[in-house]
Design a protein around this motif. Structure first.
Motif, short mmCIF file in Angstrom:
data_model
loop_
_atom_site.label_atom_id
_atom_site.label_comp_id
_atom_site.label_asym_id
_atom_site.label_seq_id
_atom_site.Cartn_x
_atom_site.Cartn_y
_atom_site.Cartn_z
N SER A 1 0.83 -1.20 0.00
CA SER A 1 0.00 0.00 0.00
C SER A 1 0.87 1.26 0.00
O SER A 1 0.59 2.24 -0.70
CB SER A 1 -0.93 -0.03 1.22
N THR A 2 1.94 1.22 0.79
CA THR A 2 2.85 2.37 0.86
C THR A 2 3.49 2.65 -0.50
O THR A 2 3.60 3.81 -0.93
CB THR A 2 3.94 2.10 1.91
N SER B 1 -7.90 -0.15 -3.54
CA SER B 1 -7.47 -1.01 -2.45
C SER B 1 -8.39 -2.23 -2.33
O SER B 1 -7.92 -3.36 -2.11
CB SER B 1 -7.46 -0.21 -1.14
N THR B 2 -9.69 -2.01 -2.50
CA THR B 2 -10.64 -3.11 -2.42
C THR B 2 -10.38 -4.16 -3.52
O THR B 2 -10.43 -5.36 -3.27
CB THR B 2 -12.08 -2.55 -2.55
N LEU B 3 -10.08 -3.67 -4.72
CA LEU B 3 -9.76 -4.60 -5.82
C LEU B 3 -8.58 -5.49 -5.45
O LEU B 3 -8.60 -6.71 -5.67
CB LEU B 3 -9.42 -3.81 -7.09
N ARG B 4 -7.56 -4.88 -4.89
CA ARG B 4 -6.36 -5.67 -4.53
C ARG B 4 -6.65 -6.61 -3.37
O ARG B 4 -6.15 -7.73 -3.33
CB ARG B 4 -5.20 -4.73 -4.19
N LEU C 1 -9.28 -13.85 -2.93
CA LEU C 1 -10.17 -14.73 -3.70
C LEU C 1 -9.46 -15.35 -4.88
O LEU C 1 -9.91 -16.37 -5.41
CB LEU C 1 -11.38 -13.93 -4.19
N ASP C 2 -8.36 -14.75 -5.31
CA ASP C 2 -7.69 -15.22 -6.53
C ASP C 2 -6.18 -15.05 -6.36
O ASP C 2 -5.53 -14.36 -7.14
CB ASP C 2 -8.20 -14.38 -7.71
N SER D 1 -3.00 -12.75 -8.48
CA SER D 1 -2.74 -11.41 -7.96
C SER D 1 -1.27 -11.17 -7.70
O SER D 1 -0.87 -10.06 -7.41
CB SER D 1 -3.53 -11.17 -6.67
N GLY D 2 -0.43 -12.17 -7.77
CA GLY D 2 1.00 -11.98 -7.60
C GLY D 2 1.36 -11.89 -6.14
O GLY D 2 0.53 -11.61 -5.27
#
Lengths: 251, 251
Positions: A233-234, B233-236, B242-243, B247-248
């Motif tokens: 996030s940072t 932020s919610t997407l990440r 969930l995936d 997402s890496g």
């Protein structure tokens, strides 16, 4: 500014330097040339400029964002000589806590005293670093939690070059005045079960920040247990505010 | 489950459906085939399944994460018939607030009553959606703030298919019991100047969550003023939980 050593990692170059009596470290992307954002990092109490919590973050800021990143030892820390006055105060404070006094106000007083030295020192470090060809006069960010927040709040308030700051794990006691003068975006970290800084004092410091954009991230755990995902996030926070062109619309 | 219409946008397909008396909408990536994570979204009070705050987020979850996303109208909202009992209570509550009562406990009682209907309804919706070929039985996420939090906390507590939840803008009053039973990761949104839910009650609901991983994001502004960067932020957050494969490591 005098460079003492240079170490190259895969994607980051680390240079140790001194500026007068101040020992510091500069991380830049391998092969960096030209002006780039610069993040100054303030280490925690009892730590130093290359403590793991600093170095891990610094290398990611340099490697993933292309930033220059610097940290210097706070007086009495790292490669700097011991400070008799600080040691005397620390001993006194231990005795006062043992006798039943609250820890937080003692920490706050101590940090306010140290900040009177570090604020001008850190501005001088910025002056010197921004004269380097591979740093230049780009936007500046500040990262510091715990002692790095106690010293960072007055620094960010005083230093107009700072455009965005990550702060946290610090209380309002010594910092309400300078916090109110901060106007740049702040990401503020709170550890919900912080055993050193009372939660209410952390929340009150966030409340006191004068910034129109400020975002508080609180996570369960003790003072030293910031979760790893906060570093992601940072990175995005600094990319958004120090390098908006490269961070994309949704970064 | 009966499909009423299908609208195709550039990268997302929107299908309106009914399940018994429940009207709903399903967003999926254009051309979706096979099992994928499913995010159920709970709308706010006085809103509906396709309110802008729902639809904007849903399309990004589908387009950028490849998720299926669904929202249904809460009883008394959207395309559902008015509920005389709800209307009577709303009128009564307005009178009680005008007479000096606090709003938050009245909202909490109302949401607890509605939740007794929506928890089983939403589980039935999951059952039906997960039978679709382009949804399947993948991990489930829940997103809901305000009324969507008041109804979401008991739903997430009761529904073992939910693996991660974004909640917030809600108070602890009606939710402390179910909140303590939630164990999945939660991203929890607080508006620092929320005029509808007292800050202390929001913080207390975060505190009450039983999850080992829970992260609170607080931002200045009123109830409806969640900043745009929180959607990133919610997407990440959902991608990470969930995936995780897509997402890496650093997502």
């Amino acid at each position: 500014m005098r460079f003492l050593s240079q170490t190259s990692y895969d994607d980051v170059t680390e240079q140790l330097f001194t500026l007068g009596e101040i020992p510091g470290v500069l991380w830049t992307p391998a092969g960096a040339a030209g002006t780039r954002p610069l993040v100054l990092m303030g280490h925690g109490g009892g730590q130093h400029k290359k403590a793991p919590g600093i170095a891990v973050r610094a290398r990611r800021f340099a490697a993933e964002c292309g930033f220059a990143v610097a940290a210097v030892d706070v007086p009495g820390h790292g490669d700097r000589p011991t400070e008799d006055e600080y040691d005397r105060l620390a001993t006194e404070n231990q005795a006062r806590v043992a006798a039943g006094e609250e820890l937080a106000p003692l920490i706050a007083d101590f940090q306010a005293m140290v900040a009177r030295r570090t604020v001008p020192e850190w501005s001088a470090v910025l002056d010197a670093l921004q004269e380097l060809e591979h740093v230049g006069s780009g936007p500046v960010g500040y990262w510091g939690v715990s002692l790095g927040c106690g010293l960072g709040v007055p620094f960010v308030a005083a230093e107009p070059r700072v455009r965005a700051a990550v702060l946290g794990l610090g209380g309002v006691l010594a910092s309400a005045g300078p916090a109110a003068r901060i106007t740049v975006p702040v990401e503020f970290l709170v550890q919900w079960d912080d055993e050193r800084v009372p939660r209410e004092q952390c929340l009150a410091l966030f409340d006191a920040l004068g910034s129109a954009e400020k975002t508080l991230h609180a996570n369960p755990g003790a003072h030293a247990e910031i979760p790893a995902f906060e570093l992601d996030s940072t990175l995005r926070f600094f990319a958004r505010h120090l390098d908006p062109e490269s961070s994309g619309a949704s970064a």
